[in-house]
Motif scaffolding. Sequence first.
Motif, PDB file in Angstrom:
ATOM      1  N   PRO A 179       0.821  -1.210   0.000  1.00 21.50           N
ATOM      2  CA  PRO A 179       0.000   0.000   0.000  1.00 21.50           C
ATOM      3  C   PRO A 179       0.855   1.259   0.000  1.00 21.50           C
ATOM      4  CG  PRO A 179       0.122  -0.905   2.207  1.00 21.50           C
ATOM      5  CD  PRO A 179       0.818  -1.899   1.309  1.00 21.50           C
ATOM      6  N   ALA A 180       0.246   2.355  -0.414  1.00 26.64           N
ATOM      7  CA  ALA A 180       0.929   3.644  -0.326  1.00 26.64           C
ATOM      8  C   ALA A 180       0.991   4.118   1.118  1.00 26.64           C
ATOM      9  CB  ALA A 180       0.206   4.688  -1.176  1.00 26.64           C
ATOM     10  N   PRO A 190     -10.256  10.270   7.242  1.00 23.00           N
ATOM     11  CA  PRO A 190     -10.607  10.597   5.846  1.00 23.00           C
ATOM     12  C   PRO A 190      -9.586  11.477   5.135  1.00 23.00           C
ATOM     13  CG  PRO A 190     -12.538  10.736   7.241  1.00 23.00           C
ATOM     14  CD  PRO A 190     -11.362  10.556   8.161  1.00 23.00           C
ATOM     15  N   ALA A 191      -8.968  12.407   5.862  1.00 19.98           N
ATOM     16  CA  ALA A 191      -8.008  13.318   5.236  1.00 19.98           C
ATOM     17  C   ALA A 191      -6.732  12.611   4.809  1.00 19.98           C
ATOM     18  CB  ALA A 191      -7.674  14.457   6.204  1.00 19.98           C
ATOM     19  N   LEU A 192      -6.468  11.412   5.355  1.00 22.73           N
ATOM     20  CA  LEU A 192      -5.240  10.686   5.022  1.00 22.73           C
ATOM     21  C   LEU A 192      -5.391   9.807   3.791  1.00 22.73           C
ATOM     22  CD1 LEU A 192      -4.123   9.468   8.567  1.00 22.73           C
ATOM     23  CD2 LEU A 192      -3.207  11.403   7.268  1.00 22.73           C
ATOM     24  N   ILE A 193      -6.615   9.572   3.367  1.00 24.82           N
ATOM     25  CA  ILE A 193      -6.853   8.592   2.315  1.00 24.82           C
ATOM     26  C   ILE A 193      -7.121   9.294   0.985  1.00 24.82           C
ATOM     27  CG2 ILE A 193      -8.340   6.702   1.554  1.00 24.82           C
ATOM     28  CD1 ILE A 193      -8.853   6.084   4.478  1.00 24.82           C
ATOM     29  N   ASP A 209      -5.617   2.097  -2.244  1.00 23.02           N
ATOM     30  CA  ASP A 209      -4.169   2.146  -2.113  1.00 23.02           C
ATOM     31  C   ASP A 209      -3.739   2.354  -0.666  1.00 23.02           C
ATOM     32  OD1 ASP A 209      -1.690   1.846  -3.178  1.00 23.02           O
ATOM     33  OD2 ASP A 209      -1.445   3.956  -3.723  1.00 23.02           O
ATOM     34  N   VAL A 210      -4.581   1.887   0.275  1.00 19.20           N
ATOM     35  CA  VAL A 210      -4.276   1.960   1.696  1.00 19.20           C
ATOM     36  C   VAL A 210      -4.547   0.591   2.296  1.00 19.20           C
ATOM     37  CG1 VAL A 210      -6.615   2.680   2.360  1.00 19.20           C
ATOM     38  CG2 VAL A 210      -4.671   3.301   3.812  1.00 19.20           C
ATOM     39  N   ILE A 261     -13.160   1.330   1.725  1.00 20.80           N
ATOM     40  CA  ILE A 261     -11.900   0.611   1.574  1.00 20.80           C
ATOM     41  C   ILE A 261     -12.216  -0.848   1.287  1.00 20.80           C
ATOM     42  CG2 ILE A 261      -9.771  -0.084   2.737  1.00 20.80           C
ATOM     43  CD1 ILE A 261      -9.929   2.508   4.310  1.00 20.80           C
ATOM     44  N   PRO A 262     -11.666  -1.430   0.230  1.00 21.57           N
ATOM     45  CA  PRO A 262     -11.982  -2.814  -0.128  1.00 21.57           C
ATOM     46  C   PRO A 262     -11.713  -3.780   1.008  1.00 21.57           C
ATOM     47  CG  PRO A 262     -10.736  -1.736  -1.877  1.00 21.57           C
ATOM     48  CD  PRO A 262     -10.698  -0.804  -0.700  1.00 21.57           C
ATOM     49  N   ARG A 263     -12.547  -4.795   1.102  1.00 20.18           N
ATOM     50  CA  ARG A 263     -12.438  -5.760   2.197  1.00 20.18           C
ATOM     51  C   ARG A 263     -11.056  -6.397   2.269  1.00 20.18           C
ATOM     52  NH1 ARG A 263     -16.013  -8.319   5.488  1.00 20.18           N
ATOM     53  NH2 ARG A 263     -17.704  -7.150   4.506  1.00 20.18           N
TER      54      ARG A 263
END
Length: 244
Positions: A122-123, A195-198, A203-204, A228-230
């Motif tokens: 992930p980033a 939320p502000a970090l994504i 990609d997290v 965010i995908p499972r």
Amino acid sequence: MGHGWEGAVLKLFRGKDFEFTVTGAEDVTEHYRRLHLTDGGMLALTGVHPTMWVRLWFDRADGRHHQRAYTLVDPDPAAGTFSLEFALHDGRASDWARKAGPGDKIEATLQGTGFDVPDPLPARLVVIGDTAAFPAVTSLLNAMPDVPATLWLETQHASDHDLGLSLDPALHDLHRVERRAAGGHLVDEVRAALPALIEDSADVYVWITCDTTTTRALASYVRKELSIPRHRVHALGYWRPEKR
């Protein structure tokens, strides 16, 4: 080893049973204890992977067995040794850990512990946990040493701040959050800042290991509200109040 219906289920899922022996103990703080153990041949048979954990079996006052899971610390397959760390609270597991010393033995089952490092990496890594999750958090960061990480770690005691993590200030941003409202304060803090970090929800990678109720609330939030995908979310409740 007979461990009631839980043990029978683990056997069906090919759980492997071992007996560990305590070789030493140290009180890191008055609320955190580290035990050193020999592995009963486990590591030579199974190998080691990031965040590897085992289920320890404890006796309850009613005579029944129940299990609690703990992450291996500094596993050494060649020596057949590792350590376990206990965030002490009320319950049979903590009672055992407080008294355990050299020569004491405990039965364990290895099942369900697999973890694969995300591919692609992930980033950003987001980690939400508490003192019970410290060993797993350390192992996770070591498995992805070059990935920037933001961490929220819940504390219950002033001495929790003395529990050090090996963090890189250039990569790791740590937020300590005092436990309030049975974990509700941590949920509020994460919801306000995450939320502000994504920038890209795909990609997290989010790792959540708090008490069971808090973990469920945060897992639902990141999956449903942040989309965010499972497969980019690991959520596992690490503890709940124990029946004595």
